[in-house]
Scaffold this active site. Structure first.
Site, mmCIF file in Angstrom:
data_model
loop_
_atom_site.group_PDB
_atom_site.id
_atom_site.type_symbol
_atom_site.label_atom_id
_atom_site.label_comp_id
_atom_site.label_asym_id
_atom_site.label_seq_id
_atom_site.Cartn_x
_atom_site.Cartn_y
_atom_site.Cartn_z
ATOM 1 N N ARG A 305 -79.573 87.365 80.436
ATOM 2 C CA ARG A 305 -79.878 85.925 80.315
ATOM 3 C C ARG A 305 -80.240 85.512 78.885
ATOM 4 O O ARG A 305 -80.917 84.499 78.676
ATOM 5 C CB ARG A 305 -80.985 85.503 81.287
ATOM 6 N N GLU A 369 -63.167 74.627 53.938
ATOM 7 C CA GLU A 369 -64.450 74.226 54.517
ATOM 8 C C GLU A 369 -65.473 73.890 53.438
ATOM 9 O O GLU A 369 -66.239 72.937 53.569
ATOM 10 C CB GLU A 369 -64.990 75.337 55.421
ATOM 11 N N LYS A 411 -74.170 72.315 55.978
ATOM 12 C CA LYS A 411 -73.855 72.361 57.411
ATOM 13 C C LYS A 411 -75.120 72.502 58.248
ATOM 14 O O LYS A 411 -75.248 71.886 59.305
ATOM 15 C CB LYS A 411 -72.889 73.512 57.707
ATOM 16 N N ARG A 425 -73.260 65.197 64.350
ATOM 17 C CA ARG A 425 -72.530 66.417 64.006
ATOM 18 C C ARG A 425 -71.025 66.185 63.957
ATOM 19 O O ARG A 425 -70.274 66.982 63.391
ATOM 20 C CB ARG A 425 -72.880 67.519 65.007
ATOM 21 N N HIS A 432 -60.284 67.027 60.905
ATOM 22 C CA HIS A 432 -59.883 67.864 62.032
ATOM 23 C C HIS A 432 -58.990 67.143 63.045
ATOM 24 O O HIS A 432 -58.209 67.791 63.730
ATOM 25 C CB HIS A 432 -61.119 68.401 62.754
ATOM 26 N N HIS A 436 -55.911 69.275 63.417
ATOM 27 C CA HIS A 436 -55.629 70.010 64.652
ATOM 28 C C HIS A 436 -54.262 69.652 65.218
ATOM 29 O O HIS A 436 -53.552 70.516 65.760
ATOM 30 C CB HIS A 436 -56.706 69.729 65.687
#
Length: 546
Positions: A305, A369, A411, A425, A432, A436
């Site tokens: 967990r 990045e 970041k 965020r 992107h 993408h």
């Protein structure tokens, strides 16, 4: 505190006869740098001594020569500069010296200065009727000037120049600008709701892994996960570093590449951890690229967990992107990262020496990045990259530490505001949406993720410029910097018709709309809250335009 561009040297300032020259030589030996004296440069340029310049030409002529010497040393790197007692009197000198690095003031009492100076008849200040009174008066007058220094140390009254140099090294260890000069790793603290952890950025850190992340108790267990290719090199080095600090590590290897990010591999790893006797007090260490970090973090989030997790990223892209934020996941046949969690690490250790074997294309992926984060939040860093990116490699320790560390800091600041990706965020998705779509549509061209995001940043910014959201010329600066990093800014051969349908499957869409990050200028970003597919299809068309 914001990380600043790396220092090119250390500047010692202060009144005459405080021991600056001797300390500068000792400090230069300690750090492996070159000692430079502005007074020596002045005498060389003038062809006469300082005393002769004062006597024959006057103080104003000396100050002009001093400014010229400061301008000369300000262009140098790898130096410890010893300045004259009045070098900081001119603001332009202070500005030039600050560009080099931190200013350290060497202090001494008026009595000590007088006793030292009287032994040197070449000191101009000793030619008056009461030199001791003149020293005391000038010390008082110049006190505000010397308080401009970043640090202050007591002179060599009670110790040797080498001892004072060690004091300075200790002070510099807390200044991120001098990490490359002192050989210290950069420390970037990350604070997100419910978690706080350090990021260590430096060279030779694998062997110090256990020192940087010490065991919480005697006999603490660690499960070290790496890839088949990296396990025999970086994995073993990391294991040795853990052993040396008292950890009891076990090494677990998985296949290379995306094939490792599967539920079956995660299940196998969990079984191996059980067989090795790991319990809820064990820690998981991930040594590898983004795939290893995602997989290991996913296992750490599920095992017992949830157990503590440390990531040791070995690629530039993993260091500047995947290692910060706490997103961990595995793939399904239907898509990437469809099963995952948010599981923040306890620490991140980035050994930049692991980048030595990185192919040029993977370096470029990481640069995408870094450029993205600079464009979003730091105009100073962006300008630094424009000037220095072409020369930054593994030999440029200070520069590489700075750009990787500052990138992670940017970041981390965004993640701290929105740890579960519910709002702000989204600015990290700059480039992107279009990127993408291009990546998914370019199977034959094999467009890399960083390459696609770079193209997306330029296209989205050109669209934003056309609609008045971004100042004109911003996209050109982006494109030029991406090209300097070896990334395409406007390639040919893309099938935009194939990319268009991919826009509809963007996971950021909600009812066909999304919040799109756009630059308010280099170093500043905002979210356009309600952008539809039609606007994104228009932005996609800018990919092929300059």
């Amino acid at each position: 505190m914001k990380l600043r561009p790396p220092a090119r040297g250390v500047v010692l300032c202060g009144f005459m006869a405080t021991g600056k020259s001797a300390v500068a030589r000792a400090l230069a030996r300690r750090l492996g740098l070159q000692a430079v004296e502005t007074d020596a440069l002045i005498e060389q340029r003038a062809g006469k001594t300082i005393a002769e310049i004062f006597q024959q030409d006057g103080e104003q002529a000396f100050r002009d020569l001093e400014s010229a010497a400061v301008a000369q040393v300000a262009t140098q790197s790898g130096v410890v500069v010893s300045t004259g007692g009045g070098a900081l009197l001119r603001p332009e000198n202070v500005a030039l010296l600050r560009q080099m690095g931190p200013l350290v003031c060497i202090q001494a009492s008026a009595e000590t200065i007088y006793q030292r100076a009287r032994r040197n008849s070449r000191r101009p200040l000793l030619h008056g009727d009461d030199p001791q009174a003149a020293i005391a008066r000038l010390l008082k007058e110049r006190e505000p000037v010397y308080t401009q220094a970043d640090f202050a140390v007591t002179s060599t009254e009670q110790g040797s120049p080498a001892g004072v140099a060690e004091e300075i090294v200790a002070l510099l260890s807390g200044d991120s600008r001098t990490a490359g000069l002192t050989g210290q790793p950069l420390l970037v603290p990350v604070e997100v709701p419910g978690a706080a952890y350090p990021i260590h950025v430096g060279f030779g850190l694998l062997g110090r892994l256990g020192e940087l992340v010490p065991p919480p108790r005697a006999g603490a267990r660690a499960a070290l996960i790496s890839s088949v290719t990296l396990g025999g090199s970086y994995g073993e080095a990391a294991r040795a570093g853990l052993w040396a600090a008292g950890w009891e590590p076990t090494l677990h290897l998985v296949p290379d590449g995306e094939q490792a990010k599967q539920m079956a591999v995660a299940e196998r790893l969990c079984g191996e951890l059980v067989e090795a006797g790991h319990d809820r007090g064990s820690w998981v260490f991930a040594v590898g690229g983004g795939v290893i970090g995602d997989l290991s973090g996913f296992v750490a989030a599920l095992y017992m967990r949830g157990v503590s997790f440390v990531t040791v990223p070995t690629t530039l892209l993993a260091q500047v992107d995947a290692s910060v934020g706490g997103k961990v996941a595995v793939n399904l046949p239907q898509g990437k990262n469809l099963v995952g969690a948010f599981h923040q690490p306890r620490a991140v250790v980035m050994d930049l020496e692991t980048l030595a074997t990185l192919p040029a294309r993977q370096w470029a992926e990481g640069w995408a990045e870094i450029i993205k984060h600079a464009a979003l939040a730091d105009a100073e860093m962006f300008a630094y990259l424009e000037e220095h990116l072409a020369e930054i490699d593994l030999t440029q320790h200070a520069a590489l530490q700075y750009v990787v560390g500052r990138n992670c800091q940017i970041k981390a600041e965004v993640v701290a505001q929105d740890p579960e990706e519910r709002g702000w965020r989204a600015v990290l998705n700059f480039g992107h949406t279009v990127g993408h779509a291009l990546e998914r549509a370019a199977t034959e061209w094999s467009l890399g993720h960083g390459e696609a995001v770079g193209l997306g940043m330029v296209a989205e910014t050109r669209w934003a410029e056309a609609h008045g959201h971004t100042p004109a010329g911003t996209a050109d600066r982006l494109a030029a910097l991406l090209e300097k990093a070896g990334l395409p800014a406007a390639p040919t051969g893309l099938d935009l018709a194939a990319a268009r349908p991919a826009l509809k499957t963007d996971k950021k869409l909600l009812a066909g709309r999304l919040a799109l990050p756009v630059l308010s200028g280099i170093g500043s970003v905002r979210l356009l809250p309600d952008v539809g597919l039609a606007e994104m299809e228009e932005a996609l068309q800018w990919t092929a335009k300059r």
